[in-house]
Design an enzyme around this catalytic site. Structure first.
Site: not given
Length: 539
Positions: A15, A187
């Site tokens: 991420d 997302e």
């Protein structure tokens, strides 16, 4: 021209949020249940990266006691505005079933090395928050919206709300600016402004082998956003076994020379469908089309080698892979499970030149394990320690562990048996099923014991030697007569790809001590040596 070798951050570094401030580049990555929270790295050439102090280093900023496996810190976002660094992160408390308890916070600092502020609570409506600073000086919070209701799209869109930096609070209406594409699982939003457009970058397709990065744009901040007609902009080719897999969850940065790059997560299977090192961070070079759409150079599939910018930097020496525990503090690569480093369970001073771990809870605990570990970043490596430990009974254990989570680990431990006395054995947990693969533990003589793990891709073999055996640490332990214990173990279950339980971290290797009687018996580790195979990174 320089060449970037991917992944730039090997091992568990998912991420990525990338940021440039003047001539400095920073990447923040998720740490989930591992403490301290958020891994920060710095570079000036995009090739060489050095680890910085973690910003979430105290319990008042990040309380993870009891957080579930693959809970804790998800998808941090690093930004800079008004003379301060801003870091947004989620502390995930629950994630299985219909509901997800996802609390979002903001900390800030004048310097990237800190000190970082106490956290400002933001919201809990979804995870993957980010902060966008517009040209007019306003700041905006984005996060995905989680919809738990039956029959609905759980990934219900991207929320946008203004954040008042002066008053440290959200203000005004919440806008749902993007409900995603047919790829689904929308997302990880990030916003950028360029040439009169707002560009929304999201992750879609789920963080597995169908993972992707989607780009949409609008002339207005609140939308509507049109999707790039070639979407997805970045994804992986599952038919190319040697390619970086799971590519997605990207963020963008413009280099000092005007080049654009995308930092994204990826993974490298050890065997088919099993990524022991977890999700890693890679960089891809980007170009803009004449009609102002972003393209991955050579994409949409990621490349192992990418043209770097024309920058030159002599990176500081990396921290040594061999730790003798003689320094007053721990190396930055060390992490613990859920709780901060403190003298209730860890000490570098009670026995100088040793790491003392006071026996904690079991390997399946989500509260107070006494476990100190570092990321596995190579698939061919030897790991060694020397242990002083004198247990009184079977509930006291200490040793060398390869750990994914409470469900999956492989542990070479010293304990005491009523018949054998002090002894050495192996414990294994595969998908939550406990096993002791040896027919009998190995009895030990008095004194220290050396423990070693040798990993060759998915195959692990444990070894031991007397504690007074001498070797040359510069020659990979030459001179020590290591004795194998047990047969080679297939540890490919230490991976993201559990068939029944979605999870998001990576394999760690380290030291631990348990005292299930509650007495807190201490174990002293004299050293920890992590030795990658010569001239290999990982494959």
């Amino acid at each position: 021209m320089s060449t970037i070798a991917n992944p730039i951050l090997p091992g568990f570094h998912p991420d990525p949020s990338i940021l440039r401030v003047d001539d400095d580049y920073y990447i923040a990555t998720s740490t989930f249940e591992w403490f301290p929270g958020v891994a920060l790295h710095h570079s000036r050439d995009l090739l060489q990266w050095r680890q910085l102090p973690s910003p979430l280093d105290r319990r008042s900023q990040l309380d993870m006691i009891g957080d579930i496996d693959s809970g804790g810190v998800w998808a941090p976002c690093l930004s800079y505005a008004h003379g301060r660094f801003h870091l947004i992160y989620t502390n995930v408390k629950s994630r299985r079933g219909a509901f997800k308890d996802t609390h979002n916070y903001l900390v800030s600092a004048e310097r990237i090395e800190g000190p970082w502020s106490e956290p400002v609570p933001l919201n809990s409506s979804g995870f993957d928050p980010s902060l966008f600073h517009d040209d007019d000086g306003s700041s905006w919070l984005l996060n995905m919206i989680w919809d738990f209701r039956k029959g609905r799209n759980a990934f219900a869109g991207i929320a946008l709300q203004r954040y008042d930096i002066e008053r440290q609070r959200l203000t005004g209406p919440v806008h749902n600016i993007f409900r995603g594409t047919s790829l689904g699982v929308t997302e990880a939003p990030h916003l950028y402004r360029r040439n009169g457009y707002y560009y929304l970058v999201t992750a879609e397709g789920g963080t597995g082998y169908g993972h992707a990065m989607t780009v949409a744009r609008s002339r207005q901040l609140t939308g509507p956003y049109e999707v790039d007609p070639t979407n997805p902009v970045l994804t992986s080719n599952p038919d190319a076994a040697d390619q970086l897999q799971k590519a997605g969850h990207g963020s963008l940065v413009e280099a000092a020379g005007g080049e654009w790059y995308c930092a994204h997560l990826c993974a490298r299977p050890v065997v088919a469908g099993r990524c022991m090192l977890g999700r890693e961070t890679a960089l891809q070079r980007c170009v803009w089309t004449e009609d102002d759409w972003l393209r991955i150079e050579g994409g949409p599939y990621p490349s192992h080698r990418v043209a770097g910018p024309d920058l030159h930097w002599q990176a500081p020496l990396a921290e040594p892979d061999r730790d003798t525990f003689e320094s007053p503090g721990l190396h930055r690569y060390w992490q613990s499970l859920r709780r901060p480093f403190d003298d209730t369970w860890l000490s570098l001073t009670e026995r100088p030149g040793c790491l003392r771990l006071k026996g904690g809870e079991s390997m399946q605990s989500t509260h107070r394990q006494s476990l100190l570990a570092r990321r596995l970043t190579h698939l061919e490596v030897e790991v060694e320690t020397r242990l002083s430990f004198h247990p009184d009974h079977f509930q006291q254990m200490a040793g060398l562990i390869l750990y994914y989570d409470t469900q999956d680990y492989v542990y070479l431990r010293v304990t005491r048996d009523e018949t054998l006395g002090r002894c050495l054995g192996i414990l294994v947990s595969r998908h939550g099923v406990y096993d002791e693969p040896l027919t009998s533990d190995f009895p030990l003589v008095d004194g220290d014991v050396r423990l070693m793990a040798r990993l060759e891709r998915e195959w692990l073999r444990f070894f031991h030697a007397p504690g007074d055996a001498q070797g040359d640490p510069d020659r990979d332990g030459d001179g020590i007569e290591w004795q194998p214990i047990g047969e080679p173990l297939d540890i490919s279950h230490l991976c993201d790809d559990d068939p029944d339980y979605i999870r998001f971290t990576g394999t760690f290797v380290g030291l631990c001590a348990q005292d299930l009687s509650g007495a807190g018996l201490a174990a002293d580790f004299h050293e920890f040596d992590y030795r990658p195979a010569k001239s290999r990174r990982s494959s």
